[in-house]
Design a protein around this motif. Structure first.
Motif, PDB file in Angstrom:
ATOM      1  N   LYS A   1       0.848  -1.208   0.000  1.00 25.49           N
ATOM      2  CA  LYS A   1       0.000   0.000   0.000  1.00 25.49           C
ATOM      3  C   LYS A   1       0.883   1.259   0.000  1.00 25.49           C
ATOM      4  CE  LYS A   1      -3.448  -2.652   2.471  1.00 25.49           C
ATOM      5  NZ  LYS A   1      -4.753  -2.643   3.069  1.00 25.49           N
TER       6      LYS A   1
ATOM      7  N   GLU B   1     -11.155 -10.878  -1.197  1.00 24.28           N
ATOM      8  CA  GLU B   1     -10.820 -10.042  -0.048  1.00 24.28           C
ATOM      9  C   GLU B   1     -12.098  -9.420   0.509  1.00 24.28           C
ATOM     10  OE1 GLU B   1      -6.429  -8.767  -0.154  1.00 24.28           O
ATOM     11  OE2 GLU B   1      -7.620  -7.213  -1.089  1.00 24.28           O
TER      12      GLU B   1
ATOM     13  N   GLY C   1      -7.444  -4.902   6.790  1.00 23.11           N
ATOM     14  CA  GLY C   1      -6.848  -3.931   7.714  1.00 23.11           C
ATOM     15  C   GLY C   1      -7.594  -3.796   9.023  1.00 23.11           C
TER      16      GLY C   1
HETATM   17  C1  PEP Z   1      -4.910  -5.937   1.423  1.00 23.26           C
HETATM   18  O1  PEP Z   1      -4.680  -4.741   1.473  1.00 23.26           O
HETATM   19  O2  PEP Z   1      -5.014  -6.500   0.314  1.00 23.26           O
HETATM   20  C2  PEP Z   1      -5.067  -6.655   2.681  1.00 23.26           C
HETATM   21  C3  PEP Z   1      -5.515  -7.868   2.639  1.00 23.26           C
HETATM   22  O3  PEP Z   1      -4.741  -5.966   3.827  1.00 23.26           O
HETATM   23  P1  PEP Z   1      -4.625  -6.584   5.318  1.00 23.26           P
HETATM   24  O4  PEP Z   1      -3.806  -7.860   5.208  1.00 23.26           O
HETATM   25  O5  PEP Z   1      -3.925  -5.535   6.110  1.00 23.26           O
HETATM   26  O6  PEP Z   1      -5.998  -6.865   5.783  1.00 23.26           O
END
Ligand code: PEP
Length: 252
Positions: free
Chosen positions: A11, A168, A174
């Motif tokens: 990110k 996701e 996050g």
């Molecule tokens: C992502 O940003 O794709 C993600 C899965 O973030 P996190 O692992 O922090 O939840």
């Protein structure tokens, strides 16, 4: 047998010197060498060229976090697929939920980006997932179906074979709140069945579907042990080499 792929989405973190440190720690660890799991690092644009130089001669691949669908022109601030190729990217994350929500990217825009990436031989990591509100209203499968069908519009099966899917759930990104292995497996199976119905058994059996959303060293093994989960897209836990390395080790 599908290969497991673990990708780290940095990110908007790590300036150039922090990027050099993190890449050096990862490539000098055991996972930089003889691992079966495919590893992809997705640093910010400003670190890509240096990352490419540092990763030469390793089995670790480079990806970007986003791109624009036009080839060039008056699109201030944007980066094209060809530019990413020119600094050594093999992969690009497309449709991340932060792009969909903060930057208002629609399924239509994501479809254009997928097409432009594939046309330039960049392999997309295509993110899909429902919000908490959608899950609570029992809309998860409808949302996933729409994101898959609209995102892949007009792409051929041979093009889709070059896409990595990443489920996701937005409520797990996050937040420290991961989907349970059962919840994740259920959606991964749904995506695989949908691809079988829309395309073929071959595609459905061979496509890679990663899970992403608060993957950490202590939950990675159980998630990746599910029959339809082929690795992880990791955000927060990829910013420290020790936790990222442990996640990759649990995929082996
Ligand atoms: C992502 O940003 O794709 C993600 C899965 O973030 P996190 O692992 O922090 O939840």
């Amino acid at each position: 047998m599908r290969t497991k792929i673990v990708a780290g989405n940095w990110k908007m973190n790590n300036d150039l010197s922090a990027s050099i440190n993190l890449i050096s720690e990862i490539k000098n660890s055991s996972i930089g060498k003889n691992f079966k799991t495919k590893i992809i690092l997705c640093p910010p644009f400003t670190s890509l060229e240096t990352a490419n130089a540092l990763l030469k001669g390793t089995k670790i691949s480079l990806g970007a976090q986003n791109m624009y669908y036009e080839e060039n022109g008056a699109y201030t601030g944007e980066i094209s697929a060809k530019m990413l190729k020119s600094v050594g990217c093999e992969f690009v994350i497309i449709g991340h939920s932060e792009r969909r929500t903060i930057f208002e990217e629609s399924d239509e825009i994501i479809n254009l980006k997928l097409k432009a990436a594939l046309k330039n031989n960049l392999k997309p990591i295509f993110c899909i997932g429902e919000t908490l509100e959608e899950r609570e209203k029992d809309k998860t499968f409808d949302v996933i179906r729409r994101q898959v069908i609209d995102g892949l519009k007009d792409l051929s099966e041979s093009e889709i074979q070059n896409i990595i899917f990443a489920y996701e759930p937005v409520w797990a990104i996050g937040t420290g709140k991961n989907a349970t292995p059962y919840q994740a497996q259920e959606v991964h199976k749904f995506i695989r069945d949908l691809l079988q119905k829309e395309y073929s058994t071959y595609l459905s059996d061979n496509i890679i579907i990663q899970y992403g959303g608060s993957v950490k060293p202590d939950n990675a093994s159980e998630l990746m042990a599910q029959p339809d989960i082929d690795g992880a897209l990791v955000g927060g836990a990829c910013l420290r080499s020790d936790s990222f390395i442990k996640i990759v080790e649990s995929a082996e």
